[in-house]
Design an enzyme around this catalytic site. Structure first.
Site, PDB file in Angstrom:
ATOM      1  N   GLU A  97       0.836  -1.200   0.000  1.00 36.13           N
ATOM      2  CA  GLU A  97       0.000   0.000   0.000  1.00 36.13           C
ATOM      3  C   GLU A  97       0.873   1.254   0.000  1.00 36.13           C
ATOM      4  OE1 GLU A  97      -0.080  -2.659   1.925  1.00 36.13           O
ATOM      5  OE2 GLU A  97      -1.994  -2.951   2.949  1.00 36.13           O
ATOM      6  N   ALA A 121      12.570 -36.027  -9.146  1.00 35.18           N
ATOM      7  CA  ALA A 121      12.779 -36.222 -10.580  1.00 35.18           C
ATOM      8  C   ALA A 121      13.008 -37.704 -10.791  1.00 35.18           C
ATOM      9  CB  ALA A 121      14.000 -35.426 -11.040  1.00 35.18           C
ATOM     10  N   ARG A 168      14.221 -23.435  -6.220  1.00 35.64           N
ATOM     11  CA  ARG A 168      15.005 -23.284  -4.985  1.00 35.64           C
ATOM     12  C   ARG A 168      15.023 -21.838  -4.515  1.00 35.64           C
ATOM     13  NH1 ARG A 168      20.183 -27.162  -6.346  1.00 35.64           N
ATOM     14  NH2 ARG A 168      19.175 -29.140  -5.823  1.00 35.64           N
ATOM     15  N   THR A 205      21.422 -38.847   0.939  1.00 31.92           N
ATOM     16  CA  THR A 205      21.476 -38.181  -0.363  1.00 31.92           C
ATOM     17  C   THR A 205      22.732 -37.323  -0.479  1.00 31.92           C
ATOM     18  OG1 THR A 205      19.082 -38.111  -0.406  1.00 31.92           O
ATOM     19  CG2 THR A 205      20.192 -36.572  -1.868  1.00 31.92           C
ATOM     20  N   ASP A 241      25.247 -38.109  -3.472  1.00 31.60           N
ATOM     21  CA  ASP A 241      25.306 -37.182  -4.628  1.00 31.60           C
ATOM     22  C   ASP A 241      26.217 -35.983  -4.410  1.00 31.60           C
ATOM     23  OD1 ASP A 241      23.417 -38.864  -5.634  1.00 31.60           O
ATOM     24  OD2 ASP A 241      21.716 -37.523  -5.326  1.00 31.60           O
ATOM     25  N   SER A 268      20.592 -37.663  11.697  1.00 27.19           N
ATOM     26  CA  SER A 268      20.441 -38.038  13.120  1.00 27.19           C
ATOM     27  C   SER A 268      21.779 -38.145  13.841  1.00 27.19           C
ATOM     28  CB  SER A 268      19.736 -39.389  13.257  1.00 27.19           C
ATOM     29  OG  SER A 268      18.692 -39.478  12.358  1.00 27.19           O
ATOM     30  N   GLU A 297      14.017 -32.285  -0.947  1.00 18.56           N
ATOM     31  CA  GLU A 297      14.658 -32.981  -2.060  1.00 18.56           C
ATOM     32  C   GLU A 297      15.194 -34.344  -1.642  1.00 18.56           C
ATOM     33  OE1 GLU A 297      16.795 -30.910  -5.041  1.00 18.56           O
ATOM     34  OE2 GLU A 297      16.165 -28.936  -4.381  1.00 18.56           O
TER      35      GLU A 297
HETATM   36  C1  AOF Z   1       3.665  -7.410   4.270  1.00 18.26           C
HETATM   37  N1  AOF Z   1       3.500  -6.691   3.139  1.00 18.26           N
HETATM   38  O1  AOF Z   1       2.330  -5.435   1.776  1.00 18.26           O
HETATM   39  C2  AOF Z   1       1.317  -6.215   3.747  1.00 18.26           C
HETATM   40  C3  AOF Z   1       1.480  -7.000   4.933  1.00 18.26           C
HETATM   41  O2  AOF Z   1       6.528  -6.855  10.079  1.00 18.26           O
HETATM   42  P1  AOF Z   1       5.774  -6.056   9.090  1.00 18.26           P
HETATM   43  O3  AOF Z   1       5.533  -4.663   9.521  1.00 18.26           O
HETATM   44  O4  AOF Z   1       6.370  -6.101   7.714  1.00 18.26           O
HETATM   45  O5  AOF Z   1       4.317  -6.699   9.021  1.00 18.26           O
HETATM   46  C4  AOF Z   1       4.096  -7.953   8.437  1.00 18.26           C
HETATM   47  C5  AOF Z   1       2.597  -8.282   8.495  1.00 18.26           C
HETATM   48  O6  AOF Z   1       1.824  -7.244   7.912  1.00 18.26           O
HETATM   49  C6  AOF Z   1       2.273  -9.518   7.683  1.00 18.26           C
HETATM   50  O7  AOF Z   1       2.375 -10.689   8.447  1.00 18.26           O
HETATM   51  C7  AOF Z   1       0.819  -9.289   7.273  1.00 18.26           C
HETATM   52  O8  AOF Z   1      -0.051  -9.756   8.290  1.00 18.26           O
HETATM   53  C8  AOF Z   1       0.679  -7.765   7.226  1.00 18.26           C
HETATM   54  N2  AOF Z   1       0.513  -7.197   5.849  1.00 18.26           N
HETATM   55  N3  AOF Z   1       2.684  -7.551   5.134  1.00 18.26           N
HETATM   56  O9  AOF Z   1       4.729  -7.931   4.503  1.00 18.26           O
HETATM   57  C9  AOF Z   1       2.392  -6.080   2.822  1.00 18.26           C
HETATM   58  N4  AOF Z   1       0.176  -5.614   3.458  1.00 18.26           N
HETATM   59 ZN    ZN Z   2       0.745  -2.956   6.004  1.00 18.55          ZN
END
Ligand code: AOF
Ligand code: ZN
Length: 369
Positions: free
Chosen positions: A55, A157, A187, A199, A203, A225, A297
């Site tokens: 926002e 795979a 990844r 693994t 590998d 473990s 993986e």
């Molecule tokens: C985001 N990005 O665009 C919106 C979020 O620790 P903060 O301040 O970044 O807050 C994270 C929380 O804010 C996130 O868990 C979610 O609930 C809310 N909205 N978060 O990272 C965004 N709009």
């Molecule tokens: Zn926000």
């Protein structure tokens, strides 16, 4: 009322949100669009964890005064002081008249309170738009914020006859170049990659993301473990460049653990289940470390342990049009297996398509109640 136009702008916001993939974890993917009289006057997305929310980015990019405009956002605006100030505040400050929201935010700090604040301030609010698409886009966040355990994707795979290597253990390569490139892209999308010590010994993989520009490198997690990881392995030798967590049980020797720690490896003591690392305990502990998503993986025994624990959320299988046969050749899921076909673990939302010469099938695991 939600109109066709509303759905279109939420769709645009969802597209913008995708740009954060691989960089925002454990935060959600969020996009926002500001519209006045049928014109977009500002767009933004959440680009990285700790950075401004979508926002705020949309307001920052506004080409004209947003007073009286409509804000479209894929997730309910936050109303808490986190790493950034509440988005509800800037929405009120800017004089937005209407807010259209994709999903409500299950984060207990928000969960409907963001909407209530906007409505109480006299803003018209609609929510629940393009829910199916957005739920899919944010399935990692939606699981993590409600359970504090990571979303787990089992990636494998195999040949058309279901082998991940030949009977001699040769596995280079099962699939073609394009499928292997796709694995590197995958990844970069997840916070951690998990493999078993078997693994790693067989590998000697690096488990990093190569050939993807600017990608984030996932944390490498070795389930081991007895802490038997060879000091000659590439994972051991590169631990200072890209983080490694080694999950072990109480049977690991103190001296070996010290050697691993000195090499820069984080050792993680987990409880034991049937002589092995308990998968539920491991996921709980990784969740506490903000690890919201894992690419699993294997090999086959570890994959079986995750599946038996009901801890796989999604499966992505690359299938090469080749046959190797061999009753001793390893397969993607070993363990004892399920006795009856009608008890098989099922996938939903199944998608399939070609990746180069191979076929990819993916789907979400139907969890048993
Ligand atoms: C985001 N990005 O665009 C919106 C979020 O620790 P903060 O301040 O970044 O807050 C994270 C929380 O804010 C996130 O868990 C979610 O609930 C809310 N909205 N978060 O990272 C965004 N709009
Ligand atoms: Zn926000």
């Amino acid at each position: 009322m939600v109109t066709e136009e509303d759905r279109k702008y939420i769709g645009r916001a969802a597209e913008l949100a995708e740009h954060g993939k691989g960089f925002v974890n454990p935060n959600p993917l969020v996009g926002a669009v500001i519209v006045r009289e049928g014109r977009i006057i500002g767009e933004g997305f959440h680009a990285r964890c700790g950075g401004p929310h979508a926002e705020r980015e949309a307001f920052r990019n506004c080409t004209e005064d947003p007073r009286g405009a409509t804000l479209y956002v894929t997730l309910e605006p936050c109303c808490h002081y986190g790493k950034t100030p509440p988005c509800t505040e800037i929405i009120l400050e800017k004089g937005i008249a209407r807010v259209v929201i994709g999903l409500t935010d299950p984060n207990p700090l928000v969960a409907g309170k963001g909407i209530a604040i906007l409505q109480n301030a006299g803003i018209a609010v609609e929510s629940g738009v393009e829910v199916e698409r957005l739920t899919k886009q944010n399935r990692v966040f939606l699981k993590y914020i409600t359970t504090r355990t990571p979303w787990v994707v089992l990636k494998t795979a195999m040949t058309l006859d279901g082998k991940i290597a030949t009977y001699t253990g040769d596995s280079k390569w099962v699939t073609g170049e394009e499928a292997r490139k796709e694995v590197h892209r995958m990844r970069a999308e997840y916070t951690g990659i998990v493999a078993g010590s078997g693994t790693v010994k067989a590998d000697d993989p690096l488990l990093n993301c190569r050939g993807v520009a600017g990608c984030h490198q996932p944390v490498r997690i070795v389930v081991d473990s007895a802490a038997s990881l060879p000091v000659t392995s590439r994972i051991f030798r590169t631990a200072k460049e890209q983080p490694v967590i080694l999950a072990h049980t109480a049977k690991a020797g103190a001296e070996k653990l010290e050697t691993l720690q000195a090499a820069g490896i984080e050792t993680l003591l987990c409880t034991e289940q049937e002589g092995k690392v308990s998968i539920p305990d491991l996921l709980r502990k990784l969740g506490e470390k903000q690890i919201d998503s894992l690419l699993l993986e294997g090999g086959g025994e570890l994959n079986a342990s995750f599946l038996n624990a009901g801890m796989v959320d999604e499966v992505v299988a690359f299938i090469a049009p080749k046959l190797t046969g061999g009753r001793e050749a390893p397969t993607p899921v070993e363990g004892k297996g399920i006795a009856r076909m009608n008890e098989a673990i099922r996938l939903r939302e199944v998608e399939s398509g070609r990746i180069g010469e191979d076929i990819r099938i993916r789907g979400v695991v139907e969890h048993r109640k």
